[in-house]
Motif scaffolding. Sequence first.
Motif, PDB file in Angstrom:
ATOM      1  N   PHE A  79       0.833  -1.196   0.000  1.00  0.00           N
ATOM      2  CA  PHE A  79       0.000   0.000   0.000  1.00  0.00           C
ATOM      3  C   PHE A  79       0.867   1.244   0.000  1.00  0.00           C
ATOM      4  N   MET A  80       1.931   1.195   0.840  1.00  0.00           N
ATOM      5  CA  MET A  80       2.810   2.346   0.941  1.00  0.00           C
ATOM      6  C   MET A  80       3.646   2.527  -0.314  1.00  0.00           C
ATOM      7  N   ASP A  81       3.678   1.527  -1.157  1.00  0.00           N
ATOM      8  CA  ASP A  81       4.346   1.703  -2.447  1.00  0.00           C
ATOM      9  C   ASP A  81       3.315   2.045  -3.514  1.00  0.00           C
ATOM     10  N   LEU A  82       2.126   2.359  -3.068  1.00  0.00           N
ATOM     11  CA  LEU A  82       1.028   2.727  -3.951  1.00  0.00           C
ATOM     12  C   LEU A  82       0.737   1.648  -4.983  1.00  0.00           C
ATOM     13  N   ARG A  83       0.795   0.392  -4.527  1.00  0.00           N
ATOM     14  CA  ARG A  83       0.331  -0.702  -5.381  1.00  0.00           C
ATOM     15  C   ARG A  83      -0.987  -1.189  -4.770  1.00  0.00           C
ATOM     16  N   LEU A  84      -2.016  -0.364  -4.926  1.00  0.00           N
ATOM     17  CA  LEU A  84      -3.255  -0.601  -4.212  1.00  0.00           C
ATOM     18  C   LEU A  84      -3.953  -1.881  -4.661  1.00  0.00           C
ATOM     19  N   GLY A  85      -3.873  -2.173  -5.955  1.00  0.00           N
ATOM     20  CA  GLY A  85      -4.539  -3.378  -6.444  1.00  0.00           C
ATOM     21  C   GLY A  85      -3.896  -4.626  -5.869  1.00  0.00           C
ATOM     22  N   TYR A  86      -2.597  -4.652  -5.944  1.00  0.00           N
ATOM     23  CA  TYR A  86      -1.844  -5.800  -5.458  1.00  0.00           C
ATOM     24  C   TYR A  86      -2.086  -6.004  -3.972  1.00  0.00           C
ATOM     25  N   ALA A  87      -2.028  -4.911  -3.224  1.00  0.00           N
ATOM     26  CA  ALA A  87      -2.234  -4.995  -1.777  1.00  0.00           C
ATOM     27  C   ALA A  87      -3.630  -5.522  -1.464  1.00  0.00           C
ATOM     28  N   SER A  88      -4.613  -5.040  -2.192  1.00  0.00           N
ATOM     29  CA  SER A  88      -5.981  -5.505  -1.943  1.00  0.00           C
ATOM     30  C   SER A  88      -6.115  -6.991  -2.221  1.00  0.00           C
ATOM     31  N   ALA A  89      -5.418  -7.460  -3.255  1.00  0.00           N
ATOM     32  CA  ALA A  89      -5.480  -8.895  -3.555  1.00  0.00           C
ATOM     33  C   ALA A  89      -4.923  -9.697  -2.385  1.00  0.00           C
ATOM     34  N   ILE A  90      -3.837  -9.193  -1.782  1.00  0.00           N
ATOM     35  CA  ILE A  90      -3.273  -9.874  -0.622  1.00  0.00           C
ATOM     36  C   ILE A  90      -4.330  -9.990   0.478  1.00  0.00           C
ATOM     37  N   ALA A  91      -5.043  -8.903   0.690  1.00  0.00           N
ATOM     38  CA  ALA A  91      -6.057  -8.913   1.753  1.00  0.00           C
ATOM     39  C   ALA A  91      -7.113  -9.967   1.491  1.00  0.00           C
ATOM     40  N   TYR A  92      -7.524 -10.104   0.237  1.00  0.00           N
ATOM     41  CA  TYR A  92      -8.598 -11.049  -0.032  1.00  0.00           C
ATOM     42  C   TYR A  92      -8.136 -12.487  -0.060  1.00  0.00           C
ATOM     43  N   ILE A  93      -6.854 -12.701  -0.323  1.00  0.00           N
ATOM     44  CA  ILE A  93      -6.336 -14.057  -0.154  1.00  0.00           C
ATOM     45  C   ILE A  93      -6.381 -14.415   1.327  1.00  0.00           C
ATOM     46  N   LEU A  94      -5.974 -13.474   2.180  1.00  0.00           N
ATOM     47  CA  LEU A  94      -6.032 -13.710   3.622  1.00  0.00           C
ATOM     48  C   LEU A  94      -7.467 -13.978   4.051  1.00  0.00           C
ATOM     49  N   PHE A  95      -8.369 -13.198   3.516  1.00  0.00           N
ATOM     50  CA  PHE A  95      -9.779 -13.376   3.822  1.00  0.00           C
ATOM     51  C   PHE A  95     -10.225 -14.795   3.487  1.00  0.00           C
ATOM     52  N   ALA A  96      -9.835 -15.251   2.307  1.00  0.00           N
ATOM     53  CA  ALA A  96     -10.227 -16.597   1.893  1.00  0.00           C
ATOM     54  C   ALA A  96      -9.667 -17.629   2.862  1.00  0.00           C
ATOM     55  N   ILE A  97      -8.401 -17.446   3.247  1.00  0.00           N
ATOM     56  CA  ILE A  97      -7.781 -18.388   4.184  1.00  0.00           C
ATOM     57  C   ILE A  97      -8.571 -18.436   5.485  1.00  0.00           C
ATOM     58  N   LEU A  98      -8.935 -17.278   5.992  1.00  0.00           N
ATOM     59  CA  LEU A  98      -9.627 -17.237   7.277  1.00  0.00           C
ATOM     60  C   LEU A  98     -11.027 -17.827   7.178  1.00  0.00           C
ATOM     61  N   VAL A  99     -11.687 -17.584   6.080  1.00  0.00           N
ATOM     62  CA  VAL A  99     -13.017 -18.155   5.918  1.00  0.00           C
ATOM     63  C   VAL A  99     -12.934 -19.677   5.916  1.00  0.00           C
ATOM     64  N   ILE A 100     -11.955 -20.196   5.173  1.00  0.00           N
ATOM     65  CA  ILE A 100     -11.797 -21.650   5.114  1.00  0.00           C
ATOM     66  C   ILE A 100     -11.491 -22.203   6.501  1.00  0.00           C
ATOM     67  N   PHE A 101     -10.558 -21.542   7.206  1.00  0.00           N
ATOM     68  CA  PHE A 101     -10.205 -21.978   8.552  1.00  0.00           C
ATOM     69  C   PHE A 101     -11.411 -22.026   9.462  1.00  0.00           C
ATOM     70  N   SER A 102     -12.188 -20.932   9.462  1.00  0.00           N
ATOM     71  CA  SER A 102     -13.331 -20.870  10.365  1.00  0.00           C
ATOM     72  C   SER A 102     -14.328 -21.963  10.037  1.00  0.00           C
ATOM     73  N   TYR A 103     -14.551 -22.148   8.751  1.00  0.00           N
ATOM     74  CA  TYR A 103     -15.491 -23.183   8.344  1.00  0.00           C
ATOM     75  C   TYR A 103     -15.024 -24.552   8.822  1.00  0.00           C
ATOM     76  N   LEU A 104     -13.722 -24.842   8.615  1.00  0.00           N
ATOM     77  CA  LEU A 104     -13.182 -26.128   9.042  1.00  0.00           C
ATOM     78  C   LEU A 104     -13.332 -26.310  10.549  1.00  0.00           C
ATOM     79  N   GLN A 105     -13.037 -25.244  11.281  1.00  0.00           N
ATOM     80  CA  GLN A 105     -13.127 -25.350  12.731  1.00  0.00           C
ATOM     81  C   GLN A 105     -14.541 -25.654  13.174  1.00  0.00           C
ATOM     82  N   MET A 106     -15.487 -24.975  12.545  1.00  0.00           N
ATOM     83  CA  MET A 106     -16.884 -25.213  12.903  1.00  0.00           C
ATOM     84  C   MET A 106     -17.258 -26.664  12.615  1.00  0.00           C
ATOM     85  N   ARG A 107     -16.825 -27.154  11.454  1.00  0.00           N
ATOM     86  CA  ARG A 107     -17.150 -28.532  11.071  1.00  0.00           C
ATOM     87  C   ARG A 107     -16.572 -29.522  12.075  1.00  0.00           C
ATOM     88  N   ILE A 108     -15.284 -29.305  12.402  1.00  0.00           N
ATOM     89  CA  ILE A 108     -14.626 -30.228  13.331  1.00  0.00           C
ATOM     90  C   ILE A 108     -15.369 -30.250  14.656  1.00  0.00           C
TER      91      ILE A 108
END
Lengths: 429, 296, 280
Positions: free
Chosen positions: B262-291
Amino acid sequence: MYKKVLFSLGIILGLLLSSCGGATTEPAATEAPIITEEAAEPVTITVWDYYGEATPVKPLIEPFQALHPNITINYESIDWDTTLEKLNVVLTGGEPPDVVTVDMTWIPKFAALGAFADLLPLSDGKLNGIPWGEAYTAGGLKAITYNDQIISALYDFDVYALYYRNDLFEQKGIQVPTNWDELMTAAKALEEGELYKYEFDADTFHGSQWIYENGGTLLSTDNTKVVFNSPEAVEAITFNDSLLVNSVAINWTEDEGERIQGVKDGRIAMFSDGPYYMGIMKSAAPEMAGQWRVALHPYNKQPGSYLGGTGLAIPVGSDQQEAAWLFIQYAMELENQVNVYKLAGAAPALKEALSSPEVNVEDPYFGGQKAFSIFLQSMETAIPFPYVRQWSDIDDAFTNAMQQIALAELSVQEALDQAAATAQEALDQ
Amino acid sequence: MTVIQHSRKLTYSIQKYGISYLFISVPLLSLIVFLFIPMIVSLWWSLNDYSGLTAAKFVGLNNYIKLLTDDKIFAKSLLNTTLFVLLGMSIGPTLGLLTAMMLNQKVRFSSLFRTAYYLPVMTSLVVVSTIWLMLYNRNGLFNVVLQEFGLPKVGWLSNPDIALISIVFASVWQGFGFETVVFLAALQSIPRELYEAAMMDGAGAWAQFRYITLPALRPVILFVYIIGIIGSYQVFDQIFVMSSGGPVYSTSTIVYYLFDKFMDLRLGYASAIAYILFAILVIFSYLQMRISRERA
Amino acid sequence: MNIHPKSFGFTFKRTGLYTLLIVSSLLMIIPFYWSVSTSLKLEQNVFSNPPQWIPNPVTLENYIHVLTRIPFPRYFANSLIVAVITTLGHVFFDTLAAYAFAKLKFPFRDQIFFFMLLALMVPFQVNLIPLYKIMATLHWTDTYLALIVPNLTSIFGIFLMRQFMLTIPNELLDAARMDGCTEFGVFRKVALPLALPGIATLIIFTFMGSWNDFLWPRIVTNSEKLFTLPVGLAQLQMKNTSNVAQIMAGTVLTALPMIIVFLFMQRQFIEGMTAGALKE
């Protein structure tokens, strides 16, 4: 009880909110004759200054406002890190300041994105009456030019020279080194166990200096190819690393603390840094007065240093560019440039100020040496970082390589080759 | 249905549900304006090459592809963050459980001890990181103590092999008190009779722990882990203050890398990083609930 | 009832237990102690070897320096105003929304709630710039509005209060409705009092979050007169010649208010928070 608390909170809130709303605009009440020729309507400009306590910018405000009664300055003192963060955010969608102090190392990215206004048309090609090309040294002018535009007015400059413990040199009969071999000899004679080492810094500022001193560069002249792994560059960094390998240098990582601690407790007896550090030593290590000197940094093929400093820039989104320019021009007047040295201990960028007797004084802290002339000498051969959009990636790759070399994780050739590959990939995009 | 019948149904619905929607209107509106809209904007940016200053260039999923296949620093950051979470979430809750069990032994001054464990939780991560940065200094308290014992100084934050672990220590110190308090409350709600009965049946200490304590703690453990993992994966403040991702990227974490972009003004790239993290957390939470649902 | 140590899982001998507790508590306190001690030292003694457990000499110059060099009262007041208003907002809006999600039925209720929970998993940093742009569009940058309004409610707060609200018996609510209360009346007279421990928890979490907030206030305010405490103190820290003792003084001053609040409200807070965690 509850209601009373709420009520008083409400009053306080009301009072405070009524005073919010950004810049306080004091209307220009004066009917006094207008000295300069700009439009007479009252105008407010916002100035962001990262200098901190010893700032040469703040004292300019009152006299400037006296000269230009219709211009009011809204002054904000924001530290270096925060200024960079805020610039990133504000330039992308907010109300940018009208004048901002920018570090030259930030310029590559912002210039490539067209973030700063071109000062050439604003200034009619002249800085206080003289053409820009005559106001600065060649290096200085290069540092503020991008695509034939002048995107900031260089305000103070930063180049490196060698700071050394003269008292220890004399005590041990060591000669002041002028080339690398002499530096190694001097460092070996100087060090004692954990003390009196040469400071090794694993960053681009210092790494690039060694490369320049061996005739190399970071990028090719057309800025398309990464060359910091050329034979000259590898030779340079190998020598730099040999200082560590021979235990005559200390790898100054962040957990060693502030350099000034190392200066004071003797861990560091030689280091390379810019003129602003003279001021820091005087205020934080007054007890060491007379012990230190500066000299041109020892080189192999030619003297070299990175060229940086602080510039005054006008963000493109500012809607008071003319008034902002007037302030910048005022800051660049000779007297005010000389004050950059007097107040902040930094080196003024204006050529005339650099050679003025008030700046080129004999410095008692440095044993009566005219310390400034050394930095001036260094500036003649100093090179600014290349202005490419991907500078940050290149800088990171190089810094990472320097760290790997310092930690002996990779050989110099390997580290620089890998970093060059990464940097080239970024540059090619 | 006729128009009149539709509109009657509508007004009836509005009357019936109007209050509910009214109650949630302000918070929902606030969340929409200040949270969801920025999220959608940054989601859009993640599909672009955008600097914030120049025009955006649509690149589809390119940012995501590059991140997942061709970004060594992102890979390292992902690895580091996962390591951070693994270490932190092994040590933290364990310490929390141990201290909770100690406090559950009816000791005097237990609230004093509890305060000692919990105080760091009330301190901001920035403050904690600043203090530990000083402690980790080459000549700071920890190294000086090591020297007293004749041991060599340690580069707590300059040695790439241990820098991340040093940050884990500081983070665990700050956070395990939360688990202590939560586990203590859970332990105190286990009926004594269960233990007494088990003792009379001849069950030893370990058996009691395994068959009474642990099962009773299961919902709390789940809660602690879900919150803990979601939070730890977003570790940022400590890195920002203590190490700036180094040395040699050994402490670079996902959110820190995101911030750097973000501080290098690569806003698109940075946002993609955030949504990959989001996906990881969603998967984790779902797995935890299932277990947790399967085990129950 | 006499509790035999043996009956609780692990066996602890009394003295061993106390030793463990005392030693571990001391270890926990050391970083705090060290930062306070450092803040009272002269700069040259900060990294002295052997270390000074008790500063010698003790000096208040660091605190004086910090308090005079920066407009500390102003920063403190800003932090206080923002934190108080934010907390009040949360108490009102979060509980109201939580009540609706927990006790009222309306279409898409659970879907909306689930969607809100998802948002917890997006790191705040990614919203920084878009949110800033929204502030700029509203001309709220560098005003108290930007510091307060986006933070008047949060998903975490709604989630927390919902868990508490879920435990309120529906019969009580129905009874109130049959007595002729409006829904808001039911909320105010029945649900709210029963959710008090949860509200205490919400207050502390919200206050703490607001007080310690650093990144957003830093980005959104430019004028010194709007800085909150963490922002103002961070400026002190990020100068070139940082003085560790002064930084520690600043750190102590930043952490102290929250610690004091906690020490006074310990019981309510811990009770409220654990109650929330246990109601899953």
